[in-house]
Write an enzyme that holds these catalytic residues in place. Structure first.
Site, PDB file in Angstrom:
ATOM      1  N   ILE A 128      44.802  41.047  25.490  1.00 34.94           N
ATOM      2  CA  ILE A 128      45.481  40.067  24.628  1.00 34.94           C
ATOM      3  C   ILE A 128      44.788  38.707  24.733  1.00 34.94           C
ATOM      4  O   ILE A 128      44.556  38.032  23.733  1.00 34.94           O
ATOM      5  CB  ILE A 128      46.991  39.991  24.966  1.00 34.94           C
ATOM      6  CG1 ILE A 128      47.655  41.350  24.638  1.00 34.94           C
ATOM      7  CG2 ILE A 128      47.667  38.845  24.218  1.00 34.94           C
ATOM      8  CD1 ILE A 128      49.158  41.403  24.819  1.00 34.94           C
ATOM      9  N   ARG A 151      35.569  52.537  27.858  1.00 35.11           N
ATOM     10  CA  ARG A 151      34.999  52.034  29.120  1.00 35.11           C
ATOM     11  C   ARG A 151      35.346  52.967  30.281  1.00 35.11           C
ATOM     12  O   ARG A 151      36.469  53.453  30.376  1.00 35.11           O
ATOM     13  CB  ARG A 151      35.554  50.642  29.445  1.00 35.11           C
ATOM     14  CG  ARG A 151      35.099  49.590  28.483  1.00 35.11           C
ATOM     15  CD  ARG A 151      35.512  48.222  28.923  1.00 35.11           C
ATOM     16  NE  ARG A 151      36.919  48.132  29.320  1.00 35.11           N
ATOM     17  CZ  ARG A 151      37.526  47.008  29.651  1.00 35.11           C
ATOM     18  NH1 ARG A 151      36.848  45.884  29.674  1.00 35.11           N
ATOM     19  NH2 ARG A 151      38.807  46.995  29.976  1.00 35.11           N
ATOM     20  N   ASP A 173      39.777  31.580  51.657  1.00 36.91           N
ATOM     21  CA  ASP A 173      39.525  32.985  51.318  1.00 36.91           C
ATOM     22  C   ASP A 173      40.478  33.874  52.124  1.00 36.91           C
ATOM     23  O   ASP A 173      40.671  33.628  53.325  1.00 36.91           O
ATOM     24  CB  ASP A 173      38.063  33.312  51.677  1.00 36.91           C
ATOM     25  CG  ASP A 173      37.582  34.560  50.975  1.00 36.91           C
ATOM     26  OD1 ASP A 173      38.159  35.647  51.215  1.00 36.91           O
ATOM     27  OD2 ASP A 173      36.635  34.444  50.177  1.00 36.91           O
ATOM     28  N   GLY A 198      36.570  54.238  33.732  1.00 35.60           N
ATOM     29  CA  GLY A 198      37.631  53.756  34.630  1.00 35.60           C
ATOM     30  C   GLY A 198      38.893  53.352  33.892  1.00 35.60           C
ATOM     31  O   GLY A 198      39.942  53.169  34.496  1.00 35.60           O
ATOM     32  N   PHE A 243      37.805  49.086  22.650  1.00 33.77           N
ATOM     33  CA  PHE A 243      36.975  50.119  23.285  1.00 33.77           C
ATOM     34  C   PHE A 243      37.724  51.440  23.179  1.00 33.77           C
ATOM     35  O   PHE A 243      38.741  51.635  23.843  1.00 33.77           O
ATOM     36  CB  PHE A 243      36.705  49.780  24.762  1.00 33.77           C
ATOM     37  CG  PHE A 243      35.897  48.517  24.918  1.00 33.77           C
ATOM     38  CD1 PHE A 243      34.595  48.449  24.442  1.00 33.77           C
ATOM     39  CD2 PHE A 243      36.438  47.395  25.529  1.00 33.77           C
ATOM     40  CE1 PHE A 243      33.848  47.284  24.561  1.00 33.77           C
ATOM     41  CE2 PHE A 243      35.698  46.222  25.663  1.00 33.77           C
ATOM     42  CZ  PHE A 243      34.399  46.168  25.177  1.00 33.77           C
ATOM     43  N   TYR A 255      39.149  49.688  42.172  1.00 32.24           N
ATOM     44  CA  TYR A 255      40.246  48.707  42.135  1.00 32.24           C
ATOM     45  C   TYR A 255      41.591  49.414  42.344  1.00 32.24           C
ATOM     46  O   TYR A 255      42.413  48.976  43.158  1.00 32.24           O
ATOM     47  CB  TYR A 255      40.224  47.977  40.783  1.00 32.24           C
ATOM     48  CG  TYR A 255      41.435  47.108  40.510  1.00 32.24           C
ATOM     49  CD1 TYR A 255      41.538  45.838  41.069  1.00 32.24           C
ATOM     50  CD2 TYR A 255      42.472  47.567  39.699  1.00 32.24           C
ATOM     51  CE1 TYR A 255      42.661  45.041  40.814  1.00 32.24           C
ATOM     52  CE2 TYR A 255      43.590  46.771  39.437  1.00 32.24           C
ATOM     53  CZ  TYR A 255      43.680  45.515  39.997  1.00 32.24           C
ATOM     54  OH  TYR A 255      44.782  44.733  39.746  1.00 32.24           O
TER      55      TYR A 255
HETATM   56  N1  LIG Z   1      46.956  40.459  35.093  1.00 31.70           N
HETATM   57  C1  LIG Z   1      47.350  41.719  35.141  1.00 31.70           C
HETATM   58  O1  LIG Z   1      47.562  42.360  34.092  1.00 31.70           O
HETATM   59  C2  LIG Z   1      47.589  42.417  36.457  1.00 31.70           C
HETATM   60  C3  LIG Z   1      48.019  43.752  36.431  1.00 31.70           C
HETATM   61  C4  LIG Z   1      48.244  44.405  37.637  1.00 31.70           C
HETATM   62  C5  LIG Z   1      48.060  43.728  38.832  1.00 31.70           C
HETATM   63  N2  LIG Z   1      47.614  42.441  38.830  1.00 31.70           N
HETATM   64  C6  LIG Z   1      47.425  41.766  40.107  1.00 31.70           C
HETATM   65  O2  LIG Z   1      48.074  40.517  40.069  1.00 31.70           O
HETATM   66  C7  LIG Z   1      47.385  39.582  40.899  1.00 31.70           C
HETATM   67  C8  LIG Z   1      47.063  38.328  40.104  1.00 31.70           C
HETATM   68  O3  LIG Z   1      46.214  38.684  39.028  1.00 31.70           O
HETATM   69  P1  LIG Z   1      45.788  37.683  37.872  1.00 31.70           P
HETATM   70  O4  LIG Z   1      45.857  38.417  36.603  1.00 31.70           O
HETATM   71  O5  LIG Z   1      46.507  36.406  38.038  1.00 31.70           O
HETATM   72  O6  LIG Z   1      44.230  37.498  38.193  1.00 31.70           O
HETATM   73  P2  LIG Z   1      43.370  36.183  38.472  1.00 31.70           P
HETATM   74  O7  LIG Z   1      41.970  36.654  38.661  1.00 31.70           O
HETATM   75  O8  LIG Z   1      43.659  35.165  37.432  1.00 31.70           O
HETATM   76  O9  LIG Z   1      43.967  35.666  39.855  1.00 31.70           O
HETATM   77  C9  LIG Z   1      43.517  36.135  41.101  1.00 31.70           C
HETATM   78  C10 LIG Z   1      43.125  34.923  41.916  1.00 31.70           C
HETATM   79  O10 LIG Z   1      42.697  35.374  43.208  1.00 31.70           O
HETATM   80  C11 LIG Z   1      41.617  34.554  43.593  1.00 31.70           C
HETATM   81  N3  LIG Z   1      40.813  35.256  44.594  1.00 31.70           N
HETATM   82  C12 LIG Z   1      39.929  36.255  44.393  1.00 31.70           C
HETATM   83  N4  LIG Z   1      39.365  36.618  45.549  1.00 31.70           N
HETATM   84  C13 LIG Z   1      39.921  35.847  46.506  1.00 31.70           C
HETATM   85  C14 LIG Z   1      39.746  35.730  47.901  1.00 31.70           C
HETATM   86  N5  LIG Z   1      38.855  36.518  48.547  1.00 31.70           N
HETATM   87  N6  LIG Z   1      40.467  34.809  48.582  1.00 31.70           N
HETATM   88  C15 LIG Z   1      41.325  33.997  47.932  1.00 31.70           C
HETATM   89  N7  LIG Z   1      41.536  34.041  46.602  1.00 31.70           N
HETATM   90  C16 LIG Z   1      40.848  34.970  45.902  1.00 31.70           C
HETATM   91  C17 LIG Z   1      40.837  34.286  42.314  1.00 31.70           C
HETATM   92  O11 LIG Z   1      40.001  33.154  42.401  1.00 31.70           O
HETATM   93  C18 LIG Z   1      41.963  34.125  41.302  1.00 31.70           C
HETATM   94  O12 LIG Z   1      42.334  32.778  41.131  1.00 31.70           O
HETATM   95  C19 LIG Z   1      46.166  40.321  41.402  1.00 31.70           C
HETATM   96  O13 LIG Z   1      46.444  40.837  42.679  1.00 31.70           O
HETATM   97  C20 LIG Z   1      45.983  41.441  40.414  1.00 31.70           C
HETATM   98  O14 LIG Z   1      45.294  42.533  40.982  1.00 31.70           O
HETATM   99  C21 LIG Z   1      47.370  41.764  37.661  1.00 31.70           C
END
Ligand SMILES: NC(=O)c1ccc[n+]([C@@H]2O[C@H](COP(=O)([O-])OP(=O)(O)OC[C@H]3O[C@@H](n4cnc5c(N)ncnc54)[C@H](O)[C@@H]3O)[C@@H](O)[C@H]2O)c1
Length: 320
Positions: free
Chosen positions: A192, A275, A60, A277, A208, A148
């Site tokens: 998507i 939604r 973590d 936010g 939404f 967030y």
């Molecule tokens: N997907 C998008 O469109 C998008 C857009 C903007 C920013 N982001 C950012 O990109 C990053 C990756 O996003 P994603 O889409 O792959 O999401 P995701 O949820 O698939 O990946 C995030 C991972 O972090 C892990 N995680 C959560 N809390 C944790 C903790 N306390 N310790 C260790 N691991 C932890 C989760 O288990 C997960 O596997 C994130 O920081 C997200 O905020 C994503």
């Protein structure tokens, strides 16, 4: 490019972290992946786990001592782990803050003690909020709406601060609506991923709002490439920049394209209440990333979706 580099990827079992991990390994890096499995899936790391240069730890980011231990010989950190859902951050702002702000501070503190060369942080377009200026550019006022968005804003401010006060080479990338293989189709995922799953279950996609809201959908391969460029960049030290496709599309148009391209008959678009936010329009100016990282988007939403669709048909539907 990454031959011989020792890299830590947080959130490695997630959508973006696992795609990034695979590309780093294919470029010759040695990768430590960590994830607490809050939203991750071990299946996303199936390919990585066949590679002797990959090690996974269920960890973590709120566990500072463990991070300090794991960062001992690390050159570059890609910090992708986060509490990633906007709607859930409204229900659980404290949890969002502890993972996304305190967890990021842990990463920075451990990286500072361990003399890590570079930290690339996954920020988000949500820091801009719903201000009318489009496209969103890095010099504009930030006005996040959701907890967030606020947490990402705070975390990227820490990235800049640690560059200024401790000289750490940090770069924050503000991703705009990323999509592609391995994105989960949970209610908290990107639209998507949710719609492609519904389409192949022969269920109507539900927007939404009225469908006029727009997004700048960015294909996963462009996001991975931006990370790889940032990871080796000196010029990007202390910088924050957008990573987008640089081209918006309305949800209405996107959904129509998705239904048509999928070739599934008999579906129609349904509409639900907007939604809390959620922002109305999002579209990123990518000039800064172009100048500093020589980043350009190689995919638009249509070419990205076609690739994703092929993956979906060959990998996901075959398993069902
Ligand atoms: N997907 C998008 O469109 C998008 C857009 C903007 C920013 N982001 C950012 O990109 C990053 C990756 O996003 P994603 O889409 O792959 O999401 P995701 O949820 O698939 O990946 C995030 C991972 O972090 C892990 N995680 C959560 N809390 C944790 C903790 N306390 N310790 C260790 N691991 C932890 C989760 O288990 C997960 O596997 C994130 O920081 C997200 O905020 C994503």
């Amino acid at each position: 490019m990454y031959e011989g580099k020792r890299v830590l990827v947080t959130g490695a079992a997630g959508f973006i972290g696992s795609n990034l991990t695979d590309e780093l390994l294919s470029q010759g890096a040695t990768v430590i992946g960590i994830d607490n499995m809050f939203n991750g899936r071990m299946g996303n790391l199936a390919l990585a786990q066949k590679n002797p240069n990959f090690t996974f730890y269920k960890t973590d980011v709120r566990d500072y001592d463990r991070l300090l231990y794991l960062m001992k010989d690390i050159d570059i950190v890609f910090h992708e782990a986060a509490f990633t859902s906007v709607p859930q951050s409204i229900l659980m702002p404290e949890l969002c803050n502890s993972v996304n702000v305190s967890g990021t501070l842990n990463i920075l503190n451990a990286a500072r003690i361990r003399d890590v060369e570079k930290i690339v942080f996954a920020s988000s377009s949500s820091v801009y909020g719903d201000t009318p200026t489009l496209p969103k550019h890095e010099k504009m006022h930030l006005d996040p709406i959701s907890p967030y968005g606020v947490a990402k804003y705070a975390a990227e401010a820490y990235m800049v601060s640690y560059h200024r006060v401790y000289g750490l080479n940090t770069t924050s990338l503000r991703y705009f609506n990323v999509f592609g293989p391995r994105q989960k189709d949970s209610p908290y995922s990107g639209v998507i991923a949710i719609f492609i799953a519904r389409i192949f279950e022969h269920k109507n996609p539900v927007i939404f709002g009225d469908g006029t809201q727009s997004r700048d959908f960015t294909y996963i391969k462009d996001v991975v490439r931006a990370n790889l460029l940032a990871g080796l960049s000196q010029k990007a030290a202390g910088e924050v920049m957008n990573i987008a496709a640089g081209k918006p599309i309305s949800l209405q148009e996107l959904t129509e394209i998705m239904i048509r391209e999928s070739g599934v008959d008999g579906l129609k678009i349904e509409y639900g209440p907007i939604r809390k936010g959620d922002i109305l329009h999002s579209f990123g100016d990518i000039k800064k990333a172009q100048q500093i990282l020589s980043y350009t988007a190689e995919y638009d939403v249509i070419s990205g979706f076609q690739e994703y669709l092929n993956y979906y048909k060959t990998i996901i539907l075959q398993k069902q």
